[in-house]
Design an enzyme around this catalytic site. Structure first.
Site, PDB file in Angstrom:
ATOM      1  N   ARG B 143      11.654  49.148  -4.347  1.00  0.00           N
ATOM      2  CA  ARG B 143      11.713  48.492  -4.235  1.00  0.00           C
ATOM      3  C   ARG B 143      12.220  49.565  -2.496  1.00  0.00           C
ATOM      4  NH1 ARG B 143      14.499  44.705  -6.764  1.00  0.00           N
ATOM      5  NH2 ARG B 143      13.678  43.158  -7.488  1.00  0.00           N
ATOM      6  N   LYS B 165       4.555  52.728  10.108  1.00  0.00           N
ATOM      7  CA  LYS B 165       3.515  51.576   9.221  1.00  0.00           C
ATOM      8  C   LYS B 165       2.662  51.910   8.385  1.00  0.00           C
ATOM      9  CE  LYS B 165       1.972  48.951  14.427  1.00  0.00           C
ATOM     10  NZ  LYS B 165       1.064  48.466  14.477  1.00  0.00           N
ATOM     11  N   GLU B 207      -6.266  59.577  19.854  1.00  0.00           N
ATOM     12  CA  GLU B 207      -4.736  58.575  20.356  1.00  0.00           C
ATOM     13  C   GLU B 207      -3.958  59.906  20.798  1.00  0.00           C
ATOM     14  OE1 GLU B 207      -4.233  56.219  19.069  1.00  0.00           O
ATOM     15  OE2 GLU B 207      -5.328  56.375  16.617  1.00  0.00           O
ATOM     16  N   LYS B 249       6.573  57.786  21.514  1.00  0.00           N
ATOM     17  CA  LYS B 249       6.365  56.585  19.699  1.00  0.00           C
ATOM     18  C   LYS B 249       7.419  56.506  20.158  1.00  0.00           C
ATOM     19  CE  LYS B 249       3.995  55.332  16.411  1.00  0.00           C
ATOM     20  NZ  LYS B 249       2.462  55.121  16.089  1.00  0.00           N
ATOM     21  N   GLU B 259       6.843  44.994  16.072  1.00  0.00           N
ATOM     22  CA  GLU B 259       5.709  44.984  16.734  1.00  0.00           C
ATOM     23  C   GLU B 259       5.536  43.390  17.062  1.00  0.00           C
ATOM     24  OE1 GLU B 259       1.876  47.176  15.951  1.00  0.00           O
ATOM     25  OE2 GLU B 259       0.847  45.258  16.685  1.00  0.00           O
ATOM     26  N   ARG B 263       5.155  47.414  21.363  1.00  0.00           N
ATOM     27  CA  ARG B 263       4.620  48.077  19.825  1.00  0.00           C
ATOM     28  C   ARG B 263       3.034  47.526  20.320  1.00  0.00           C
ATOM     29  NH1 ARG B 263       7.130  50.795  14.158  1.00  0.00           N
ATOM     30  NH2 ARG B 263       4.757  51.612  14.071  1.00  0.00           N
ATOM     31  N   ASN B 267      -1.657  49.394  20.068  1.00  0.00           N
ATOM     32  CA  ASN B 267      -3.513  49.200  19.548  1.00  0.00           C
ATOM     33  C   ASN B 267      -4.017  49.492  20.788  1.00  0.00           C
ATOM     34  OD1 ASN B 267      -1.866  48.665  16.807  1.00  0.00           O
ATOM     35  ND2 ASN B 267      -1.076  47.164  17.636  1.00  0.00           N
ATOM     36  N   HIS B 270      -7.802  49.922  19.518  1.00  0.00           N
ATOM     37  CA  HIS B 270      -7.618  49.767  18.215  1.00  0.00           C
ATOM     38  C   HIS B 270      -8.361  48.529  17.292  1.00  0.00           C
ATOM     39  CE1 HIS B 270      -4.965  52.620  17.641  1.00  0.00           C
ATOM     40  NE2 HIS B 270      -5.781  52.816  16.748  1.00  0.00           N
ATOM     41  N   HIS B 274     -11.070  49.037  14.840  1.00  0.00           N
ATOM     42  CA  HIS B 274     -10.990  48.351  13.163  1.00  0.00           C
ATOM     43  C   HIS B 274     -12.212  48.078  12.838  1.00  0.00           C
ATOM     44  CE1 HIS B 274      -6.531  48.940  13.221  1.00  0.00           C
ATOM     45  NE2 HIS B 274      -6.541  49.875  13.017  1.00  0.00           N
ATOM     46  N   HIS B 288     -11.247  57.213  12.487  1.00  0.00           N
ATOM     47  CA  HIS B 288     -10.993  56.346  13.018  1.00  0.00           C
ATOM     48  C   HIS B 288     -10.130  56.943  14.109  1.00  0.00           C
ATOM     49  CE1 HIS B 288      -7.129  53.534  13.672  1.00  0.00           C
ATOM     50  NE2 HIS B 288      -6.923  54.530  14.006  1.00  0.00           N
TER      51      HIS B 288
END
Lengths: 387, 387
Positions: B143, B165, B207, B249, B259, B263, B267, B270, B274, B288
């Site tokens: 965990r 993330k 980025e 960031k 997010e 935040r 993206n 993105h 994606h 990417h």
């Protein structure tokens, strides 16, 4: 594992909210807190209880093929009546075997192919297996969406549905893969306990007793005097015990969500118990709660052998479990390998740098974490019990 | 994806810590904060940097078969020299294909069979794929155990290694399964960028530019004037840019870890990107960062078409990416299905109740989240670009 349904209270009965226990994790985890609602007509009011706290949602019920046929349609009806929309429910196979990677992937795939999004709500309707699995999947999909726990077993109501431990098992042990992920609401309806087989009910009762053993001798004495009422279906005793256990757990989790300290006390009997479950193979020969009962008896016996508590109290613990009908020693029909049991105990999550960490007790109601239990003493105890 | 190694600074050189950026998540997530250390001899000091902050640990390096051969032994040596012990390292296959359930299980199994415990430390040595995968596995085993990110690609240094993330891809989309799980330390050594192929470096640069596009026109202008220095290996430009991006960031993540708001600006590009990566199938036809460049160009073009920003600024964005050598339109060698692209965009995590949520911009340096972008406008844009 669920027997035939019994008559349920009328859905038109006036709502009695029962006991509402707030759990506040603000102190250590940001503005996260949630209610645990305990009572005897909670399922019928689930739609409203959810919409009042979490708004109207797109809901996905995850259940199993024992609990689903009993309660899924009724839950869907009350959710729809409160304005929620429904993603087709998913029923997994009942039993610990569903806490595996394969079933986790099935759950995640079902969520994603039904277009679940971050505003959707997962509802775990079932016992500990469903709660752990659905909670785990909810914590992972889109990096975490809201989940409501509706525990239907005594074990889930008093323990696994509260506190945010989720996970699955692997060949390396029980719950060795999982997350800490709090539900947004827990709804515990004690009337559903009527449909639990006696063996499941008793197994859950072991976790009830555990709360007395670790922190509260008075509650252990209540178990000795009134525990059988709970098992026989007395609503007041059930609401009292479930509410008490949830309150205790809420306090402990709020203080120590990630088990850096006090929360570990809740593992009393679990390191022994997990090793037993793992070696036997997570099947019907031993239920989790039964393993916990045996483990708690072993923890007290070891505590007595190591001079921490009296042998009289260790016997008192053993006697109460035995009187109620719980096993107090490993099933004799299995061929145990003590080396393997010791390895499994060392692998348990509570292990720190290869020393054995166990929950021991000074007396009933006064458990503590020991990080340096000698493996020889533990091995001797297994040998004594298994000979 | 990693080219041949170039000479590294001497390990005996005096330690220059470079830029240390604290990231403080206390405000919304309890007492969790960590440092991002950016400089040009960080790898050689990794053992000490870790022991000073996190104590002496049992460390498991997770890397891939491109980065491992270049830096693993050196890292193991500096860890051992600082007193840490080592669990045998694991090398996964380089490339986005390793962000899947199968490889996740391989990583978890490696951890468990090597007796990892809650005091162990996972070190992710590699680019975004290794960071996301190792971070995800670390968040799940027992965990959650501590993880240190040592990003070796520009993309990972400026973006994916910071902010917690983690995740893997499924047939339903990219990063649709994962966790928010912060590392305990990020060590960004810009000298390792020398071993990055030019195409990877450029992809990461997309980025870098993104930070200017969303919040800071001045930084975009720096990219226009000095971005090529960064790409050509100028240490000062690299430390400045990596440090700037990490600072930005860190601020955004500290304010909005999960997010819920700001935040999401990160993206930018993105959701388009994606969808492109998913339809093409996560292979070398598009990286990417390249998909993000194309997506950012599309986001600005859409913003101009919807009247939010000027066409001149949209062209300026496009021109800068094109000038630096990045693609600004989908690769023409693939046969696209626009319906599928739209479905993929709707499935993206940012989707809310089936409406398209996209990051748009009012001008360079002023992006915003729009929750109600008309799907027709987006479809028309794809059709225009793909005809």
């Amino acid at each position: 594992m669920i027997g035939k349904p019994v008559p349920q209270p009328s859905q038109t009965a006036a709502f009695v909210p029962g006991k509402i226990i707030p759990i506040d994790l603000m102190a250590n985890a940001g503005h996260r807190s949630y209610d645990i609602v305990v009572g005897d007509s909670i399922l019928s009011e689930a739609g409203t209880l959810i919409s009042l706290r979490l708004g109207v949602r797109r809901c996905l019920i995850i259940t199993d093929n024992n609990v689903g046929p009993l309660y899924r349609q009724r839950l869907e009806a009350v959710l729809a009546a409160a304005g929620h929309t429904l993603i087709p429910a998913l029923e997994v196979s009942a039993g610990e075997g569903s806490k595996d990677f394969t079933t986790l992937q099935v759950v995640l795939d079902h969520m994603l192919k039904n277009g679940i999004d971050r505003q959707s709500l997962v509802i775990a309707l079932g016992g500990g297996v469903v709660g752990d699995l659905a909670g785990f999947a909810a914590s992972l999909v889109m990096r975490g969406i809201d989940v409501v726990q509706i525990p239907t077993s005594l074990l889930a109501q008093v323990d696994s549905s509260v506190g945010g431990k989720t996970g699955i098992n692997t060949v390396h042990g029980k719950n060795v893969v999982g997350t800490f992920y709090q539900p947004r609401l827990v709804l515990a309806d004690v009337t559903v306990l009527d449909s639990l087989p006696k063996r499941e009910m008793l197994a859950g009762y072991a976790e009830v007793v555990k709360y007395g053993l670790i922190k509260d001798a008075d509650f252990f004495h209540w178990c000795q005097s009134d525990g059988d009422k709970l098992l026989r279906g007395d609503r007041q005793a059930q609401i009292y015990a479930v509410g008490y256990c949830c309150s205790q757990k809420a306090k402990i989790v709020a203080a120590d969500e990630r088990e850096k300290g006090e929360r570990a006390l809740l593992n009393l009997g679990h390191t022994f118990g997990h090793a037993l479950e793992a070696i036997i193979g997570y099947n019907q020969l031993i239920l989790h709660g039964e393993a916990v009962a045996i483990g708690a008896v072993m923890a007290f016996k070891l505590s007595a052998q190591l001079g921490f508590c009296s042998h009289a109290e260790a016997y008192e613990v053993r006697d109460h479990f035995a009187t109620m009908g719980l096993p107090v020693a490993p099933p004799s029909t299995f061929d145990y390998d003590v080396d393997k049991l010791m390895d499994l105990m060392a692998q348990d999550k509570k292990a720190q740098n290869k020393k054995l960490t166990l929950i021991l007790a000074r007396r009933i109601g006064d458990a503590f974490v020991s990080h340096d239990v000698k493996t020889d003493a533990v091995r001797d105890l297994w040998l004594e019990l298994l000979r």
